[in-house]
Design a protein around this motif. Structure first.
Motif, PDB file in Angstrom:
ATOM      1  N   LEU A   1      29.413 -19.858 -28.584  1.00  0.00           N
ATOM      2  CA  LEU A   1      28.791 -19.411 -27.707  1.00  0.00           C
ATOM      3  C   LEU A   1      30.285 -18.234 -26.931  1.00  0.00           C
ATOM      4  CD1 LEU A   1      26.986 -17.355 -25.771  1.00  0.00           C
ATOM      5  CD2 LEU A   1      27.570 -18.985 -23.809  1.00  0.00           C
ATOM      6  N   GLY A   2      30.106 -17.275 -27.092  1.00  0.00           N
ATOM      7  CA  GLY A   2      31.825 -16.397 -27.153  1.00  0.00           C
ATOM      8  C   GLY A   2      31.514 -15.003 -26.875  1.00  0.00           C
ATOM      9  N   TRP A   3      32.561 -13.990 -26.568  1.00  0.00           N
ATOM     10  CA  TRP A   3      32.795 -12.876 -26.028  1.00  0.00           C
ATOM     11  C   TRP A   3      31.874 -12.239 -26.935  1.00  0.00           C
ATOM     12  CZ3 TRP A   3      34.538  -8.956 -29.230  1.00  0.00           C
ATOM     13  CH2 TRP A   3      35.855  -9.257 -30.422  1.00  0.00           C
ATOM     14  N   ARG A   4      32.122 -12.165 -28.666  1.00  0.00           N
ATOM     15  CA  ARG A   4      31.098 -11.599 -29.728  1.00  0.00           C
ATOM     16  C   ARG A   4      29.765 -12.357 -29.491  1.00  0.00           C
ATOM     17  NH1 ARG A   4      34.863 -12.858 -35.008  1.00  0.00           N
ATOM     18  NH2 ARG A   4      36.401 -12.326 -34.044  1.00  0.00           N
ATOM     19  N   THR A   5      29.565 -12.807 -29.196  1.00  0.00           N
ATOM     20  CA  THR A   5      27.961 -13.666 -28.657  1.00  0.00           C
ATOM     21  C   THR A   5      27.250 -13.275 -27.482  1.00  0.00           C
ATOM     22  OG1 THR A   5      28.480 -16.020 -29.131  1.00  0.00           O
ATOM     23  CG2 THR A   5      28.113 -14.753 -31.331  1.00  0.00           C
ATOM     24  N   ARG A   6      27.528 -13.345 -26.412  1.00  0.00           N
ATOM     25  CA  ARG A   6      27.378 -12.876 -25.260  1.00  0.00           C
ATOM     26  C   ARG A   6      26.928 -12.275 -24.896  1.00  0.00           C
ATOM     27  NH1 ARG A   6      31.683 -15.591 -22.054  1.00  0.00           N
ATOM     28  NH2 ARG A   6      31.284 -17.260 -23.511  1.00  0.00           N
ATOM     29  N   ASN A   7      25.901 -11.952 -23.921  1.00  0.00           N
ATOM     30  CA  ASN A   7      25.207 -10.966 -23.570  1.00  0.00           C
ATOM     31  C   ASN A   7      25.802 -10.721 -22.225  1.00  0.00           C
ATOM     32  OD1 ASN A   7      23.524 -12.720 -21.698  1.00  0.00           O
ATOM     33  ND2 ASN A   7      22.031 -11.840 -23.254  1.00  0.00           N
ATOM     34  N   HIS A   8      25.820  -9.625 -21.657  1.00  0.00           N
ATOM     35  CA  HIS A   8      26.176  -9.062 -20.369  1.00  0.00           C
ATOM     36  C   HIS A   8      25.320 -10.491 -18.886  1.00  0.00           C
ATOM     37  CE1 HIS A   8      21.362  -8.072 -19.900  1.00  0.00           C
ATOM     38  NE2 HIS A   8      21.623  -8.003 -18.300  1.00  0.00           N
ATOM     39  N   LEU A   9      24.637 -11.060 -19.000  1.00  0.00           N
ATOM     40  CA  LEU A   9      24.099 -12.531 -17.857  1.00  0.00           C
ATOM     41  C   LEU A   9      24.826 -13.941 -18.395  1.00  0.00           C
ATOM     42  CD1 LEU A   9      19.969 -11.930 -18.506  1.00  0.00           C
ATOM     43  CD2 LEU A   9      21.631 -11.281 -16.995  1.00  0.00           C
ATOM     44  N   GLY A  10      25.491 -13.723 -19.883  1.00  0.00           N
ATOM     45  CA  GLY A  10      26.393 -14.994 -19.682  1.00  0.00           C
ATOM     46  C   GLY A  10      25.868 -15.835 -20.636  1.00  0.00           C
ATOM     47  N   SER A  11      24.539 -15.084 -21.377  1.00  0.00           N
ATOM     48  CA  SER A  11      23.772 -16.392 -22.547  1.00  0.00           C
ATOM     49  C   SER A  11      23.932 -15.721 -24.205  1.00  0.00           C
ATOM     50  CB  SER A  11      22.636 -16.562 -22.007  1.00  0.00           C
ATOM     51  OG  SER A  11      21.740 -15.280 -21.836  1.00  0.00           O
ATOM     52  N   MET A  12      23.558 -15.980 -24.564  1.00  0.00           N
ATOM     53  CA  MET A  12      23.304 -15.928 -26.151  1.00  0.00           C
ATOM     54  C   MET A  12      23.027 -14.390 -25.969  1.00  0.00           C
ATOM     55  SD  MET A  12      23.386 -17.651 -29.705  1.00  0.00           S
ATOM     56  CE  MET A  12      25.006 -17.990 -29.767  1.00  0.00           C
ATOM     57  N   TYR A  13      23.787 -13.039 -26.884  1.00  0.00           N
ATOM     58  CA  TYR A  13      22.647 -12.359 -26.825  1.00  0.00           C
ATOM     59  C   TYR A  13      21.268 -12.893 -27.919  1.00  0.00           C
ATOM     60  CZ  TYR A  13      21.968  -7.824 -28.240  1.00  0.00           C
ATOM     61  OH  TYR A  13      21.546  -6.992 -29.276  1.00  0.00           O
ATOM     62  N   PHE A  14      19.617 -11.980 -27.874  1.00  0.00           N
ATOM     63  CA  PHE A  14      19.472 -12.132 -28.593  1.00  0.00           C
ATOM     64  C   PHE A  14      19.506 -11.366 -29.981  1.00  0.00           C
ATOM     65  CE2 PHE A  14      16.334  -9.011 -31.228  1.00  0.00           C
ATOM     66  CZ  PHE A  14      15.250  -9.806 -31.363  1.00  0.00           C
ATOM     67  N   GLY A  15      20.482 -10.853 -30.565  1.00  0.00           N
ATOM     68  CA  GLY A  15      20.185  -9.861 -31.426  1.00  0.00           C
ATOM     69  C   GLY A  15      21.355 -11.328 -32.970  1.00  0.00           C
ATOM     70  N   ALA A  16      22.036 -12.146 -31.557  1.00  0.00           N
ATOM     71  CA  ALA A  16      22.800 -13.444 -31.889  1.00  0.00           C
ATOM     72  C   ALA A  16      22.347 -14.932 -32.308  1.00  0.00           C
ATOM     73  CB  ALA A  16      24.093 -13.576 -31.238  1.00  0.00           C
ATOM     74  N   LEU A  17      21.100 -14.163 -31.779  1.00  0.00           N
ATOM     75  CA  LEU A  17      19.301 -15.442 -31.718  1.00  0.00           C
ATOM     76  C   LEU A  17      18.940 -15.194 -33.207  1.00  0.00           C
ATOM     77  CD1 LEU A  17      18.708 -16.365 -28.518  1.00  0.00           C
ATOM     78  CD2 LEU A  17      20.060 -18.009 -29.590  1.00  0.00           C
ATOM     79  N   ALA A  18      18.752 -14.180 -33.236  1.00  0.00           N
ATOM     80  CA  ALA A  18      18.253 -13.965 -34.606  1.00  0.00           C
ATOM     81  C   ALA A  18      18.819 -13.603 -35.685  1.00  0.00           C
ATOM     82  CB  ALA A  18      17.502 -12.094 -34.213  1.00  0.00           C
ATOM     83  N   THR A  19      20.313 -13.813 -35.645  1.00  0.00           N
ATOM     84  CA  THR A  19      21.051 -13.530 -37.290  1.00  0.00           C
ATOM     85  C   THR A  19      21.160 -14.815 -37.202  1.00  0.00           C
ATOM     86  OG1 THR A  19      22.474 -11.942 -36.321  1.00  0.00           O
ATOM     87  CG2 THR A  19      23.515 -13.813 -37.288  1.00  0.00           C
ATOM     88  N   GLY A  20      21.039 -16.202 -36.222  1.00  0.00           N
ATOM     89  CA  GLY A  20      21.046 -17.849 -36.610  1.00  0.00           C
ATOM     90  C   GLY A  20      19.881 -17.894 -36.854  1.00  0.00           C
ATOM     91  N   ALA A  21      18.701 -17.553 -36.438  1.00  0.00           N
ATOM     92  CA  ALA A  21      17.404 -17.890 -36.783  1.00  0.00           C
ATOM     93  C   ALA A  21      17.732 -17.965 -38.650  1.00  0.00           C
ATOM     94  CB  ALA A  21      16.195 -17.312 -36.555  1.00  0.00           C
ATOM     95  N   ASP A  22      17.812 -16.246 -38.806  1.00  0.00           N
ATOM     96  CA  ASP A  22      17.344 -15.501 -40.321  1.00  0.00           C
ATOM     97  C   ASP A  22      18.521 -16.461 -41.503  1.00  0.00           C
ATOM     98  OD1 ASP A  22      17.621 -13.477 -42.198  1.00  0.00           O
ATOM     99  OD2 ASP A  22      19.876 -13.449 -41.662  1.00  0.00           O
ATOM    100  N   LEU A  23      20.268 -16.378 -40.944  1.00  0.00           N
ATOM    101  CA  LEU A  23      20.804 -17.509 -41.687  1.00  0.00           C
ATOM    102  C   LEU A  23      20.386 -18.752 -42.222  1.00  0.00           C
ATOM    103  CD1 LEU A  23      23.729 -17.152 -42.314  1.00  0.00           C
ATOM    104  CD2 LEU A  23      24.803 -17.865 -40.722  1.00  0.00           C
ATOM    105  N   VAL A  24      19.473 -20.145 -40.909  1.00  0.00           N
ATOM    106  CA  VAL A  24      19.794 -20.918 -41.203  1.00  0.00           C
ATOM    107  C   VAL A  24      18.530 -21.024 -42.273  1.00  0.00           C
ATOM    108  CG1 VAL A  24      18.410 -21.264 -39.668  1.00  0.00           C
ATOM    109  CG2 VAL A  24      19.480 -23.371 -40.393  1.00  0.00           C
ATOM    110  N   GLY A  25      17.291 -19.681 -41.944  1.00  0.00           N
ATOM    111  CA  GLY A  25      16.301 -20.069 -43.304  1.00  0.00           C
ATOM    112  C   GLY A  25      17.012 -18.816 -44.697  1.00  0.00           C
TER     113      GLY A  25
END
Length: 157
Positions: free
Chosen positions: A44-68
Motif C-alpha cells: 500500500l503506497g502512493w501508487r495503490t492508495r485511494n482517497h480514503l487511505g485504503s487500497m484502490y479497487f483497481g490495485a485489488l483487481a490487479t492483485g487477484a488477476d496476477l496471483v491466479g
C-alpha cells in the motif's frame, strides 16, 4: 529470500514492465510459491492508495488477476507445455477496507493441474472458477478483506 523466489520475483518484474506495465507499477512481490498455491504481496503506497487511505479497487483487481495468472503460468512452465489462458469474468466481495499491504492467496494448483490435463486430453478450452483471497496481515491477520472468484479459461498444447 530463497533463490527460487528471488528468480521468480525478477522474472515477474521483467514480465510486468515489458508486457503489462500496470502490474509493475503496483510493485507486487511473490511471497510463497509451490505446486498447490501462490501468495503475492501488494504494498500500500502512493501508487495503490485511494482517497480514503485504503487500497484502490483497481490495485485489488490487479492483485487477484496476477496471483491466479502467475499460478497458471508456473504450472505450464513446470510441465513444459504452452498454456493459453484468460479470465472470462470476475466476482468480488469487498469485506473490509485494506489499509495496509495486501496479501493475495490462490490455492487452486490442483484444480489448474486438472484443467490442463483435461485440455490436453480433449484439445478443447476448459473453464472453471478459481478463488483468490485477499487479506491485510498487518491489520487483521488472516481475516479476509476481499474474496474474488475468477472464471479461468485454459487451452493447453
Amino acid at each position: 529470500m530463497d533463490l527460487q523466489r528471488l528468480k521468480a520475483n525478477l522474472g515477474l518484474r521483467l514480465f510486468a514492465w515489458r508486457y503489462i506495465p500496470l502490474i509493475g507499477f503496483c510493485g507486487p512481490v511473490i511471497e510463497q510459491m509451490d505446486e498447490r498455491a501462490l501468495r503475492i504481496r501488494m504494498p500500500l503506497g502512493w501508487r495503490t492508495r485511494n482517497h480514503l487511505g485504503s487500497m484502490y479497487f483497481g490495485a485489488l483487481a490487479t492483485g487477484a488477476d496476477l496471483v491466479g495468472g502467475l499460478l497458471v503460468m508456473e504450472k505450464g512452465r513446470a510441465r513444459g507445455k504452452k498454456v493459453h489462458f484468460a479470465f472470462k469474468d470476475v466476482q468480488g466481495d469487498f469485506l473490509k477496507r485494506p489499509e495496509g499491504d495486501v496479501q493475495f492467496d490462490c490455492a487452486a494448483g490442483a484444480s489448474i493441474d486438472a484443467m490442463i490435463d483435461a485440455s490436453l486430453a480433449s484439445g478443447q478450452r476448459i473453464n472453471r472458477p478459481i478463488e483468490v483471497v485477499a487479506s491485510c496481515p498487518s491489520l487483521s491477520g488472516d481475516e479476509p478483506v476481499a474474496r474474488f472468484v475468477l472464471t479461468l479459461s485454459i487451452k493447453a498444447s
